[in-house]
Scaffold this motif. Sequence first.
Motif, mmCIF file in Angstrom:
data_model
loop_
_atom_site.group_PDB
_atom_site.id
_atom_site.type_symbol
_atom_site.label_atom_id
_atom_site.label_comp_id
_atom_site.label_asym_id
_atom_site.label_seq_id
_atom_site.Cartn_x
_atom_site.Cartn_y
_atom_site.Cartn_z
ATOM 1 N N UNK A 87 12.390 -7.029 -5.518
ATOM 2 C CA UNK A 87 12.106 -6.898 -4.295
ATOM 3 C C UNK A 87 10.445 -7.311 -4.041
ATOM 4 N N UNK A 88 10.242 -7.865 -2.999
ATOM 5 C CA UNK A 88 8.729 -8.424 -2.686
ATOM 6 C C UNK A 88 7.963 -7.196 -2.566
ATOM 7 N N UNK A 89 6.720 -7.299 -2.675
ATOM 8 C CA UNK A 89 5.812 -6.477 -2.236
ATOM 9 C C UNK A 89 4.670 -6.716 -1.211
ATOM 10 N N UNK A 90 4.498 -5.950 -0.292
ATOM 11 C CA UNK A 90 3.252 -6.045 0.643
ATOM 12 C C UNK A 90 2.178 -5.438 -0.020
ATOM 13 N N UNK A 91 1.071 -6.322 -0.081
ATOM 14 C CA UNK A 91 0.094 -5.876 -0.844
ATOM 15 C C UNK A 91 -1.021 -5.452 -0.100
ATOM 16 N N UNK A 92 -1.639 -4.430 -0.306
ATOM 17 C CA UNK A 92 -2.799 -4.042 0.503
ATOM 18 C C UNK A 92 -4.261 -4.555 -0.148
ATOM 19 N N UNK A 93 -4.903 -4.661 0.590
ATOM 20 C CA UNK A 93 -6.284 -5.185 -0.001
ATOM 21 C C UNK A 93 -7.493 -4.958 1.065
ATOM 22 N N UNK A 94 -8.480 -4.100 0.524
ATOM 23 C CA UNK A 94 -9.608 -3.747 1.432
ATOM 24 C C UNK A 94 -10.542 -4.798 1.203
ATOM 25 N N UNK A 95 -10.979 -5.156 2.384
ATOM 26 C CA UNK A 95 -12.075 -6.331 2.345
ATOM 27 C C UNK A 95 -13.284 -6.366 1.793
#
Length: 382
Positions: free
Chosen positions: A92-100
Amino acid sequence: MAEESLHERLSNPARPVFLLGDVPPGEGTPPHKCSEIANKFVSRSRMLAADGYIVYDIQDEPGRTDEKRPFPFRRVMDSSTHAALLANLSGRECLVYKCVADPNFEGWLENNKTIGHTAINLVGRASSEGKYEGPTISEAMNIVEAKEDVHFGCVCIAERHTLEAAQQRGKTYPTEHVNMVRKIKAGAKWFISQAVYDAEPTIRLLKDYATLCKQKCIIPSKVVLTFAPVSRKKTMTFIKWLGVRVPIETEELILSAEKPIEKSIEYLCDVLREILSECAGVGVPLGISCESVSIFKSEIDGVHELFRRLQTIMLDSSGTPWKVQWVEVMPPAGKIGDDGDDEGALVALDPSEKVRTLLLGIMVGTATVSLGVILGGKGKRA
């Protein structure tokens, strides 16, 4: 027919999307232990008909509030690295969070792309006060939008769309819907809410967002509503520390129950029903995300039960027939379908049946079957 990627599912207004959230292991965890942790998460969630996983980027956020953090902050491994483990183990693909707020934001972005993630969720700085390294959210959106094969969404916070919040900011009316439209113009393809425990601000936000989009002749990007069950006082305190609005009566209702986790799940199901009822027909495509904000077993187990129940409520609200079925998603090596397409893709029924179907497939790594949801009929969802 090729299967939709996760970013396509998130961007597609014609279908709901269902996600399951996870937090990376602590920084410095040995590689073999990281793999064990990821495998445990994948194994536990294998039976859920999810489109993919959300992997969070956890920050200390000292500027969020003056209140003491209920749980001590611990640094975790990079979100894209943990997402790679989950994707490889599950398919399954992942939605990756990233703090800017990262001085190496562009370097991280290139590495994330090399790993193979195409869907990221940008998170702004914890507070407008204080000093932060890295780009602003506006600068980060411009950077990502200029990249090929990388797609992004942003967060939306209903708590910023209350009349009280507007007054505190010297505004006559909340402006979170304005922020969302601004981010759409910058390239945001979807929004993920923070955990919902009060339906009223979310309903106001969705209605105002839909109205502004109509005024601007913009198609609303999907809003994925996040839900997190609670079974303990300390977890409830942490939910509120994160900025989630929890009415006093709701907190008392859940924590005074004989089985708080069950009451929490029941309450959140009612919250979703209220949102769907009040926002029916406004034109905002919706999705569901479920997460645990603690490591307590009852709350982790509760996430799975909540996911199944919220998914049922969401699909029932579509007004079209649907079912869960087993489908082959990973054919044996060298055995691809005659048409050259991978299994587990969008499945169309015979045209003579006069129904449209959408398959929310999930791939299960080493297994050859997976749970999916088929939607049929000609009804339209809100």
